[in-house]
Design a protein around this motif. Sequence first.
Motif, mmCIF file in Angstrom:
data_model
loop_
_atom_site.group_PDB
_atom_site.id
_atom_site.type_symbol
_atom_site.label_atom_id
_atom_site.label_comp_id
_atom_site.label_asym_id
_atom_site.label_seq_id
_atom_site.Cartn_x
_atom_site.Cartn_y
_atom_site.Cartn_z
ATOM 1 N N MET A 1 47.628 -88.328 -5.659
ATOM 2 C CA MET A 1 48.882 -88.989 -6.019
ATOM 3 C C MET A 1 48.587 -90.120 -7.005
ATOM 4 S SD MET A 1 51.552 -91.108 -3.593
ATOM 5 C CE MET A 1 52.108 -89.646 -2.740
ATOM 6 N N PRO A 2 49.160 -90.090 -8.215
ATOM 7 C CA PRO A 2 48.910 -91.161 -9.186
ATOM 8 C C PRO A 2 49.502 -92.473 -8.709
ATOM 9 C CG PRO A 2 50.643 -89.705 -9.967
ATOM 10 C CD PRO A 2 50.071 -89.054 -8.739
ATOM 11 N N PRO A 3 48.910 -93.580 -9.135
ATOM 12 C CA PRO A 3 49.419 -94.885 -8.675
ATOM 13 C C PRO A 3 50.732 -95.244 -9.337
ATOM 14 C CG PRO A 3 47.653 -95.194 -10.248
ATOM 15 C CD PRO A 3 47.708 -93.716 -9.982
ATOM 16 N N LEU A 4 51.513 -96.036 -8.643
ATOM 17 C CA LEU A 4 52.762 -96.572 -9.168
ATOM 18 C C LEU A 4 52.432 -97.747 -10.080
ATOM 19 C CD1 LEU A 4 55.941 -96.505 -8.905
ATOM 20 C CD2 LEU A 4 55.662 -98.273 -7.167
ATOM 21 N N ARG A 5 52.615 -97.556 -11.392
ATOM 22 C CA ARG A 5 52.269 -98.596 -12.361
ATOM 23 C C ARG A 5 53.509 -99.262 -12.959
ATOM 24 N NH1 ARG A 5 46.781 -97.894 -14.352
ATOM 25 N NH2 ARG A 5 45.865 -96.011 -13.470
ATOM 26 N N SER A 6 54.646 -98.604 -12.918
ATOM 27 C CA SER A 6 55.871 -99.180 -13.459
ATOM 28 C C SER A 6 57.039 -98.673 -12.646
ATOM 29 C CB SER A 6 56.049 -98.823 -14.936
ATOM 30 O OG SER A 6 56.178 -97.419 -15.096
ATOM 31 N N GLN A 226 51.415 -102.445 6.130
ATOM 32 C CA GLN A 226 51.358 -101.471 7.215
ATOM 33 C C GLN A 226 52.591 -100.567 7.154
ATOM 34 O OE1 GLN A 226 51.328 -103.351 11.042
ATOM 35 N NE2 GLN A 226 53.359 -104.248 10.827
ATOM 36 N N TYR A 227 52.369 -99.279 7.413
ATOM 37 C CA TYR A 227 53.428 -98.267 7.409
ATOM 38 C C TYR A 227 54.184 -98.252 6.077
ATOM 39 C CZ TYR A 227 52.481 -98.912 12.354
ATOM 40 O OH TYR A 227 51.856 -99.060 13.568
ATOM 41 N N CYS A 228 53.472 -98.454 4.991
ATOM 42 C CA CYS A 228 54.094 -98.500 3.668
ATOM 43 C C CYS A 228 53.674 -97.279 2.856
ATOM 44 C CB CYS A 228 53.690 -99.774 2.920
ATOM 45 S SG CYS A 228 54.229 -101.322 3.690
ATOM 46 N N ARG A 229 54.248 -97.169 1.645
ATOM 47 C CA ARG A 229 53.884 -96.099 0.721
ATOM 48 C C ARG A 229 54.073 -96.603 -0.710
ATOM 49 N NH1 ARG A 229 53.289 -90.512 1.183
ATOM 50 N NH2 ARG A 229 53.733 -89.314 -0.711
ATOM 51 N N VAL A 249 46.947 -100.638 6.559
ATOM 52 C CA VAL A 249 46.787 -99.844 7.778
ATOM 53 C C VAL A 249 47.927 -98.837 7.823
ATOM 54 C CG1 VAL A 249 46.796 -99.885 10.299
ATOM 55 C CG2 VAL A 249 45.627 -101.699 9.033
ATOM 56 N N ARG A 250 47.586 -97.561 7.952
ATOM 57 C CA ARG A 250 48.573 -96.480 7.999
ATOM 58 C C ARG A 250 49.584 -96.610 6.857
ATOM 59 N NH1 ARG A 250 46.868 -97.529 13.033
ATOM 60 N NH2 ARG A 250 48.280 -99.267 13.369
ATOM 61 N N THR A 251 49.041 -96.854 5.689
ATOM 62 C CA THR A 251 49.828 -96.984 4.461
ATOM 63 C C THR A 251 49.296 -95.981 3.445
ATOM 64 O OG1 THR A 251 50.508 -99.280 4.706
ATOM 65 C CG2 THR A 251 50.218 -98.491 2.468
ATOM 66 N N ASP A 252 50.156 -95.170 2.875
ATOM 67 C CA ASP A 252 49.748 -94.202 1.871
ATOM 68 C C ASP A 252 49.872 -94.801 0.482
ATOM 69 O OD1 ASP A 252 49.190 -92.292 3.744
ATOM 70 O OD2 ASP A 252 51.077 -91.208 3.514
ATOM 71 N N ALA A 253 48.846 -94.526 -0.336
ATOM 72 C CA ALA A 253 48.861 -94.898 -1.754
ATOM 73 C C ALA A 253 48.944 -96.402 -1.961
ATOM 74 C CB ALA A 253 49.999 -94.196 -2.487
ATOM 75 N N TRP A 286 43.863 -96.009 -4.580
ATOM 76 C CA TRP A 286 43.487 -95.883 -5.981
ATOM 77 C C TRP A 286 43.144 -97.293 -6.457
ATOM 78 C CZ3 TRP A 286 45.028 -91.397 -9.323
ATOM 79 C CH2 TRP A 286 44.605 -91.558 -10.650
ATOM 80 N N VAL A 287 41.880 -97.507 -6.798
ATOM 81 C CA VAL A 287 41.400 -98.814 -7.240
ATOM 82 C C VAL A 287 40.778 -98.632 -8.617
ATOM 83 C CG1 VAL A 287 39.969 -100.813 -6.683
ATOM 84 C CG2 VAL A 287 40.925 -99.417 -4.834
ATOM 85 N N GLU A 288 41.312 -99.327 -9.604
ATOM 86 C CA GLU A 288 40.919 -99.068 -10.990
ATOM 87 C C GLU A 288 40.830 -100.366 -11.784
ATOM 88 O OE1 GLU A 288 42.709 -96.836 -14.986
ATOM 89 O OE2 GLU A 288 43.602 -96.445 -13.018
ATOM 90 N N GLY A 289 39.732 -100.493 -12.529
ATOM 91 C CA GLY A 289 39.599 -101.576 -13.493
ATOM 92 C C GLY A 289 39.542 -102.961 -12.905
ATOM 93 N N CYS A 290 39.019 -103.101 -11.698
ATOM 94 C CA CYS A 290 39.017 -104.392 -10.999
ATOM 95 C C CYS A 290 37.646 -105.057 -11.070
ATOM 96 C CB CYS A 290 39.410 -104.205 -9.538
ATOM 97 S SG CYS A 290 41.099 -103.611 -9.300
ATOM 98 N N LEU A 291 37.636 -106.364 -10.830
ATOM 99 C CA LEU A 291 36.409 -107.142 -10.678
ATOM 100 C C LEU A 291 36.393 -107.763 -9.290
ATOM 101 C CD1 LEU A 291 33.873 -108.767 -11.603
ATOM 102 C CD2 LEU A 291 35.468 -110.536 -12.404
#
Length: 539
Positions: A1-6, A226-229, A249-253, A286-291
């Motif tokens: 599932m692609p990340p929500l960016r906008s 928690q319990y999010c998407r 915790v129990r959160t998708d994406a 999905w973790v991208e481009g972080c420091l």
Amino acid sequence: MPPLRSLEVARTIHAREYGAMPDDGADDLAAVQAAFNALAASAEPTRLLFEKGTYVLNAPASADGDSRWLTRLESVTNAVIDFAGARFIIRDPASGFIHLDRCRNIILRDGTFEYDPQPHTAGVIEAVDPREGTLDLRIPGRFPCPDRPWFESASARWGYRLDPEIPGRVMHGAVNVHRYKEVRRIGTRRFRVTIQPGRPEYWAGFKVGDRFTMLARTHAEFLFAQYCRQITAMDLTTYHTPAGHYISVRTDALNVIRCRSPIMPGFWKGGNADAVHVQSSRIGPWVEGCLFEGISDDALVVYARPFSITEQISPTRLRIARLTNRGEAALPREGEIRRDDILDFLNPNTGVVTATAAVREFLPEEQIIRLDAPVTNMLVGAGKDRTQIWNRSMARGCVLIDNTIVNSRRYGIYVKASDVLIAGNRIGGTSSCAMSFHNEPGAPNGPFCHNVVIRDNEIVHCGFDHGFLKHPRSGAIRVMARRLDYSPAQRGAPHSGFRILNNRFRDLLRPPLCLSNVRDVRLSGNTLDGEGFTRTTGP
């Protein structure tokens, strides 16, 4: 599932309308929560916009409800919180910033958050007394004194020696955790710290002039969902933090995009706990481009929790409960068991999977599952030494790409998941493995890993603390299976499908790879160099 960016929004509301005024030096906590409440009340996709400037968030006036977080959002859908480059100074070193509960499609973007005072301290060792188990520390003026209230009330009080020249890095050969029991002032910014007794080698390396950090770690994460998407943190900067940075915790994406958690200039380490910690998701993170720099625990962590068998009604019908980290049984939560989920049945005493079956039916009110195949010789009960049921359908679809993880304690990436892509990351100066893939029945954390691609990463000088150097199975990338007492599993290959391709290893004290309990592995194009190393792995 692609990340929500906008997210396309229908309206914009302004934090100023609810009293959040930058740069006035007043406490903005109530106004920020009022703005969040207005966002929650909106019936259409909405952007909450802050003005650029500095906001101050003091400790809450009362402890009504769960006060571990300063702000809350509950059951909010389709919203953008745009901090617009604002800076937030959190004055309570024992509280996280935001708790998200049952939210969906939320973006938090473009803000900087720092703690003042900090939830940790550090000092220079002036005296060591192994017989009495004490250190005398001199605390520089920019660090809080360790007799402040948030150190005394912290849920976890421990520390470790730091490299004297490289901020955040554990000292070479040092034990990476020392629990402190008592702190006594012995002079102006000088303290005598009593360390929990350990084995003699724990004291072998201590010397006058060493740096030692002390954490006031709590269970108050900067962002907790928690319990999010589809929760996205984007372009945020977080300094310090009393616990983890981005936790679910129990959160998708859960998505963490271009976020930064560096060490604040002038300090010797970063946040007190994991940068990204995802428990029992079906999808992500999905973790991208972080420091992530100088983190005091594993930087990126993905895993699930198991279930226990409270009653075996028949070979194909079981009554189950979720197994907690205290070995207790709790009712399964929503989404943790579904039809067609694939379950592994693990004997934690041997580390061996004794059966695998699919769920044909789940009756949530009765907590009963019906399986497509019989399972026998199960250890019924809720303790950690009983059969543990691991849902292979949890902890899937993890993407960790183009991140920089440097000078952090223990592991850089610690994954117990499947369908994983780890690519383009730079990992340097972690005190243990750059990446580790192993279960922990004693935690309990798991499951085993399947279909993992590790490619085009750069791993530099990882693995040098006391535990890593003495462990018989150490490597910059490690795959293994464990049993309840943390010893290696008896037999078998419960991990599968690893592709380790075109990675660059440099300046390692132990082998780049340590692989056990795994089948279907492909190695290609990996290179290793540095002092004493000139070889290349082929296809």
